[in-house]
Scaffold this motif. Structure first.
Motif, mmCIF file in Angstrom:
data_model
loop_
_atom_site.group_PDB
_atom_site.id
_atom_site.type_symbol
_atom_site.label_atom_id
_atom_site.label_comp_id
_atom_site.label_asym_id
_atom_site.label_seq_id
_atom_site.Cartn_x
_atom_site.Cartn_y
_atom_site.Cartn_z
ATOM 1 N N ASN A 236 1.090 -0.891 -0.359
ATOM 2 C CA ASN A 236 0.154 -0.035 0.466
ATOM 3 C C ASN A 236 0.818 1.789 -0.282
ATOM 4 O O ASN A 236 0.569 2.530 -0.669
ATOM 5 C CB ASN A 236 -0.835 0.108 1.039
ATOM 6 N N ILE A 237 2.217 1.141 0.860
ATOM 7 C CA ILE A 237 3.065 2.304 0.729
ATOM 8 C C ILE A 237 3.390 2.351 -0.126
ATOM 9 O O ILE A 237 3.391 3.651 -1.051
ATOM 10 C CB ILE A 237 4.238 2.050 2.166
ATOM 11 N N TRP B 71 2.502 1.268 -3.396
ATOM 12 C CA TRP B 71 1.165 1.519 -4.310
ATOM 13 C C TRP B 71 1.484 3.402 -3.941
ATOM 14 O O TRP B 71 1.180 4.213 -5.091
ATOM 15 C CB TRP B 71 0.560 1.332 -4.172
ATOM 16 N N TYR B 72 0.760 4.221 -2.972
ATOM 17 C CA TYR B 72 1.142 5.252 -2.466
ATOM 18 C C TYR B 72 1.863 6.407 -3.417
ATOM 19 O O TYR B 72 1.676 7.190 -4.313
ATOM 20 C CB TYR B 72 0.785 5.937 -1.376
ATOM 21 N N SER C 156 2.216 6.396 -7.204
ATOM 22 C CA SER C 156 0.640 7.098 -7.501
ATOM 23 C C SER C 156 1.743 8.778 -7.677
ATOM 24 O O SER C 156 1.379 9.675 -8.625
ATOM 25 C CB SER C 156 -0.982 7.205 -6.641
ATOM 26 N N ILE C 157 2.103 9.191 -6.082
ATOM 27 C CA ILE C 157 2.742 10.522 -6.013
ATOM 28 C C ILE C 157 3.432 10.554 -7.386
ATOM 29 O O ILE C 157 3.724 11.712 -8.240
ATOM 30 C CB ILE C 157 2.899 10.923 -4.435
ATOM 31 N N THR D 82 -2.158 -2.649 -8.302
ATOM 32 C CA THR D 82 -3.624 -2.395 -8.507
ATOM 33 C C THR D 82 -4.317 -3.548 -8.414
ATOM 34 O O THR D 82 -5.596 -4.062 -8.547
ATOM 35 C CB THR D 82 -3.774 -1.067 -10.180
ATOM 36 N N TYR E 86 -7.973 -0.700 0.840
ATOM 37 C CA TYR E 86 -7.581 0.219 1.797
ATOM 38 C C TYR E 86 -8.557 1.653 1.907
ATOM 39 O O TYR E 86 -8.537 2.424 1.002
ATOM 40 C CB TYR E 86 -5.406 0.653 2.336
#
Length: 72
Positions: free
Chosen positions: A6-7, A9-10, A13-14, A62, A72
């Motif tokens: 998840n981290i 992925w974020y 994306s940023i 994803t 999340y």
């Protein structure tokens, strides 16, 4: 393990948003970096390759989230 994914992925994306904003030649928010990037075609090629790499990583992550029903 899902929190690490998840981290990542974020973070991806940023980074992807930032790289896409740099590529936009009409963007006024990029300022001086836009002038530097338009002068060297080698830098442009690297940015395009980085963009596609980040897009692929984002889509893979994803897909992992969707496959394992990680919400999340």
């Amino acid at each position: 393990m899902p929190q690490f994914i998840n981290i990542v992925w974020y973070f991806v994306s940023i980074l992807l948003i930032f790289i896409i904003m740099i590529q936009n030649p009409k963007a006024e928010g990029a300022g001086v970096t836009n002038q530097i990037l338009t002068s060297d075609s080698n830098i442009k090629k690297r940015i395009v390759k980085t963009t596609w790499f980040l897009i692929i990583i984002f889509l893979i992550l994803t897909g992992i989230f969707a496959h394992f029903n990680i919400i999340y």
